[in-house]
Design an enzyme around this catalytic site. Structure first.
Site, PDB file in Angstrom:
ATOM      1  N   CYS A 125       0.837  -1.201   0.000  1.00 51.55           N
ATOM      2  CA  CYS A 125       0.000   0.000   0.000  1.00 51.55           C
ATOM      3  C   CYS A 125       0.874   1.255   0.000  1.00 51.55           C
ATOM      4  O   CYS A 125       1.477   1.592  -1.011  1.00 51.55           O
ATOM      5  CB  CYS A 125      -0.979  -0.043   1.163  1.00 51.55           C
TER       6      CYS A 125
ATOM      7  N   HIS B  38      -3.525  -5.279   0.433  1.00 52.22           N
ATOM      8  CA  HIS B  38      -2.992  -5.724   1.729  1.00 52.22           C
ATOM      9  C   HIS B  38      -2.975  -7.259   1.789  1.00 52.22           C
ATOM     10  O   HIS B  38      -3.904  -7.887   2.299  1.00 52.22           O
ATOM     11  CB  HIS B  38      -3.839  -5.147   2.870  1.00 52.22           C
TER      12      HIS B  38
ATOM     13  N   GLU C  71      -1.386  -9.168   3.684  1.00 51.87           N
ATOM     14  CA  GLU C  71      -1.337  -9.699   5.058  1.00 51.87           C
ATOM     15  C   GLU C  71      -2.718  -9.977   5.627  1.00 51.87           C
ATOM     16  O   GLU C  71      -2.852 -10.684   6.640  1.00 51.87           O
ATOM     17  CB  GLU C  71      -0.560  -8.741   5.969  1.00 51.87           C
TER      18      GLU C  71
END
Length: 237
Positions: free
Chosen positions: A114, A213, A215
């Site tokens: 990001c 994202h 994660e």
């Protein structure tokens, strides 16, 4: 064989926990958890005033993640702030740029997430669209508050990103800015509205970045790829 050490840059924010309310170095735990689950050891890297320390830090890492967070200071790419550009952190910008310089010098594997993608583009001499809804006429990339947007992304055939995540995927994103120019990098994925969603370096070095994202997702192909590159580098030392 020792587990590879993955540096994760952090936020510096006013935070509250228990009886404490003070400035703290923080990062959503999903980053560290994703690194652990893919075979790495996470090491948090808060902003350091002595940016020359980045060389010593990178020397002790096997890979680097430039994490999400606030907008990049627009003066770094020669622009006046857009009315919606706010909250940039000069200390974090300087520290992460120093880390990227040191990582480039030694060929360290790097993944930008990001804000990390935006900073990597700016570090390379590129620039940003300061408010993407002005271009695409919707807020799907960042619906507001603490919610992630859900968008479909198409990867560029033959790119490293495509080998890690496949041809198409639905991703979680939270960005109101996006990359306009990315010298030295090639675009590796796009949203349906044309927004560049991933960039990468040509060649053997693992150096790529995404607007979404990874994660937060069950499929952590990008982080797994980074950890594999880190393990290879560690084994070759």
């Amino acid at each position: 064989m020792a587990l590879p050490v993955i540096g994760l840059t952090t936020y510096r924010e006013h935070a509250a926990w228990g009886v404490w309310r003070q400035h703290a170095d923080v990062l959503p735990a999903q980053y560290a958890t994703a690194v652990e689950e893919t075979g790495g050891v996470p090491l948090l890297l808060p902003p350091v005033a002595q940016v020359a320390a980045a060389v010593a830090v990178v020397d002790r890492l096997d890979a680097l993640v430039v994490s999400g967070g606030a907008d990049v200071d627009p003066t770094r790419y020669g622009a006046e702030p857009h009315p919606r550009t706010a909250g940039w952190r000069e200390d974090r910008d300087a520290w992460e740029v120093a880390l990227l310089d040191a990582a480039e010098a030694v060929g360290l594997p790097v993944l930008g997430i990001c804000r990390g993608m935006q900073l990597m583009a700016v570090h390379a001499g590129g620039s940003l669209h300061q408010h993407t809804p002005d271009l695409v006429d919707h807020d799907e990339h960042s619906p507001g508050g603490d919610r992630y947007g859900a968008i479909d992304v198409s990867t560029v055939p033959g790119s490293r990103v495509a080998t890690l995540v496949g041809e198409r995927l639905s991703v979680s994103c939270h960005h109101h800015q996006s990359v306009q120019d990315h010298p030295g990098y090639v675009a590796a994925a796009h949203a349906a509205d044309g927004t560049v969603e991933a960039i990468e370096l040509d060649g053997d070095r693992f150096c790529l970045a995404v607007q979404w994202h990874p994660e937060t997702a069950a499929d952590v192909g990008l982080l797994a790829g980074l950890v594999r590159a880190a393990a290879d580098r560690a084994a070759g030392r």
